[in-house]
Design a protein around this motif. Sequence first.
Motif, mmCIF file in Angstrom:
data_model
loop_
_atom_site.group_PDB
_atom_site.id
_atom_site.type_symbol
_atom_site.label_atom_id
_atom_site.label_comp_id
_atom_site.label_asym_id
_atom_site.label_seq_id
_atom_site.Cartn_x
_atom_site.Cartn_y
_atom_site.Cartn_z
ATOM 1 N N ASN A 104 2.543 10.056 21.634
ATOM 2 C CA ASN A 104 3.334 9.833 20.504
ATOM 3 C C ASN A 104 4.360 8.851 20.607
ATOM 4 O O ASN A 104 4.571 8.417 21.664
ATOM 5 N N ARG A 105 4.839 8.142 19.613
ATOM 6 C CA ARG A 105 5.967 6.968 19.413
ATOM 7 C C ARG A 105 5.467 5.992 20.318
ATOM 8 O O ARG A 105 6.202 5.536 21.393
ATOM 9 N N PHE A 106 4.285 5.620 20.190
ATOM 10 C CA PHE A 106 3.755 4.494 21.152
ATOM 11 C C PHE A 106 3.987 3.186 20.444
ATOM 12 O O PHE A 106 4.012 2.953 19.157
ATOM 13 N N ARG A 107 4.406 2.222 21.313
ATOM 14 C CA ARG A 107 4.731 0.812 20.693
ATOM 15 C C ARG A 107 4.052 -0.288 21.247
ATOM 16 O O ARG A 107 4.232 -0.430 22.568
ATOM 17 N N ALA A 108 2.827 -0.506 20.650
ATOM 18 C CA ALA A 108 2.112 -1.719 21.189
ATOM 19 C C ALA A 108 2.884 -2.789 21.868
ATOM 20 O O ALA A 108 2.417 -3.277 22.886
ATOM 21 N N LYS A 109 3.751 -3.285 21.225
ATOM 22 C CA LYS A 109 4.494 -4.419 21.420
ATOM 23 C C LYS A 109 5.356 -4.379 22.802
ATOM 24 O O LYS A 109 5.241 -5.201 23.726
ATOM 25 N N MET A 110 5.700 -3.051 22.984
ATOM 26 C CA MET A 110 6.523 -3.110 24.264
ATOM 27 C C MET A 110 5.558 -2.943 25.463
ATOM 28 O O MET A 110 5.931 -3.259 26.409
ATOM 29 N N VAL A 111 4.290 -2.258 25.210
ATOM 30 C CA VAL A 111 3.397 -2.008 26.040
ATOM 31 C C VAL A 111 2.969 -3.746 26.495
ATOM 32 O O VAL A 111 2.911 -4.138 27.662
ATOM 33 N N ALA A 112 2.926 -4.415 25.736
ATOM 34 C CA ALA A 112 2.294 -5.839 25.828
ATOM 35 C C ALA A 112 3.289 -6.442 26.636
ATOM 36 O O ALA A 112 2.811 -7.510 27.494
ATOM 37 N N ARG A 113 4.675 -6.228 26.457
ATOM 38 C CA ARG A 113 5.831 -6.775 27.341
ATOM 39 C C ARG A 113 5.919 -6.191 28.545
ATOM 40 O O ARG A 113 6.635 -6.873 29.350
ATOM 41 N N GLY A 114 5.256 -5.137 29.012
ATOM 42 C CA GLY A 114 5.350 -4.515 30.030
ATOM 43 C C GLY A 114 6.537 -3.619 30.230
ATOM 44 O O GLY A 114 7.019 -3.070 31.351
ATOM 45 N N ASP A 115 7.138 -3.262 29.201
ATOM 46 C CA ASP A 115 8.195 -2.350 29.187
ATOM 47 C C ASP A 115 7.954 -0.767 28.653
ATOM 48 O O ASP A 115 9.004 -0.132 28.934
#
Lengths: 285, 272
Positions: free
Chosen positions: B172-183
Amino acid sequence: MVPNAPPSGPTRLGLKHTSSGLVLSLPPGQTFEAIRTVLRDHLALSPERYRGQTLKLDLGEGQISLFDLRRVLHVLRDEFGAEVVGVHCTVEALQRYAEKELKLKVHVSAPAEDTSAAVTPDTVTLAPTTSATEATTEVNTEVNTEVNAGILSHEELPGGDDMGDRVMTIHGTVRSGAVVEYHGDVTVFGDVNPGAQIVAGGNIVVLGALKGFAHAGSRRSDSFILAFDLRPTQLRIGKAIHLTMESAPERGRALNPQMASVQAGSIIIEPYRGRPPGMAMREVS
Amino acid sequence: MSECIVITSGKGGVGKTTTTANLGVALAMQGKRVAVVDADIGLRNLDLILGLENRIVYDLVHVIEGECKLRQALIKDKRLDGLYLLPAAQTRDKNAVSPDGMRKLVAQLKEEFDYVLIDCPAGIEQGFKNSVAGADRAIIVTTPEVSAIRDADRIIGLVEAAELPEPTLIVNRFRAKMVARGDMMSREDILEILAIPLIGLVPDHEDIIVSANRGAPAAFDEKSIVGEEYRRIARRVLGEADVPFVALDVPDTAWTILKRWMGLSGAREVAQ
């Protein structure tokens, strides 16, 4: 000194939630009254906590007398509604209990060759009445063998009556909260996740990532810990403790087996070169 | 054949109740008869999220204690034919129910419904034991945070120890952009630890808060991407294979819109 004063020492009850059930270890060297007080204090907050539960007692070195043990069982059943279905104790303790009942010296025979019966108490010369807790007693010959029901399995390997030769194998992931304790070596075919604990009398080998807590050589300090991916929260070998460095190395896809062993009193982690410590010399000759 | 699924997480606040409500709605939209059961006795929420709070007369504890019939306690959702709620008691606590009581209740519900979804309370105590007692399988909900993952791992162990089959996972609450930034932990990072099949990757979106406040789960909303993911989760629960994750869909850019408009590629492409 006041008679019956509880001897000094830890007065804490050890209570372990393992997936095979609750294991309650009695504080060593306490009188029955002291144990009962500790139990009552412990359960005062939620007296119904154990009602209808089954649990096992860890007698440790077996310092509690059989008479007191029966009284503890009664208290657990009558006051807390918990049913004790088994005990853990050492062979030595079992031997002592047997001697007390039989008033005879008991000799523990070597295990039979039959591997399926490797840990059955048949080979320990005991009269049936000596089992400490009547018919429900299930004697696990040595120290704890906590197995996470369903995912972990436990095998006794044939060969040698030295306890250190025995290996427990675990298939699958050891997850947070699981406690695996074994007197011999432990081999995990899978990962050990953060929050999980493995305590072995001998070596620990993880054919996967070791990310949890591992304590090898609780009985032999020349033990080692080997993992395909060694990123533990903490390692212990014998009495040596190794805290993992601040920044754990980034997850790499390439296999990088590493081995931890004790050298000059502290734990050294080095790449695994194909041989456990102490093997190299023998192999060469 | 009917099935009882427990939705659990260990940690609180990761979205068990929201997931239960939305999955219930989405399964009912697929034409299934669904009962959602709030097992969080004393801290009931599921009725709020579903917007059925003001219709509660009897609750789960009344049914188990035999004060009313199961039919009297079930609340029918007006928006969907097959959706019913069995609310929790607010004035009691977890000890008002035993695993045996829950087992009987679930068996009774399974006679009437295709799916029984149990909203498990946080924690690993009595409430968890009750919730798992009657379940045929479990869905684990987590967020991409180390603490939630750690608790999920513990819960998976407990679910396996309760001899349920391998659970499935909803992040839940997955943020693809934050994952892309490595955060943020990626899908791979999470699956490396938990090692169970992923059946949902729910984007972090304000739709969820709005829909919760309105009492209308996002799965009702055709335009909501969160609702879309829940509808896809329902399809995966029903056994459909290879349903792509909304969070990993290629976002619309001027270029892809132009391409679609020109008919160069039909539907929205999907990246795996």
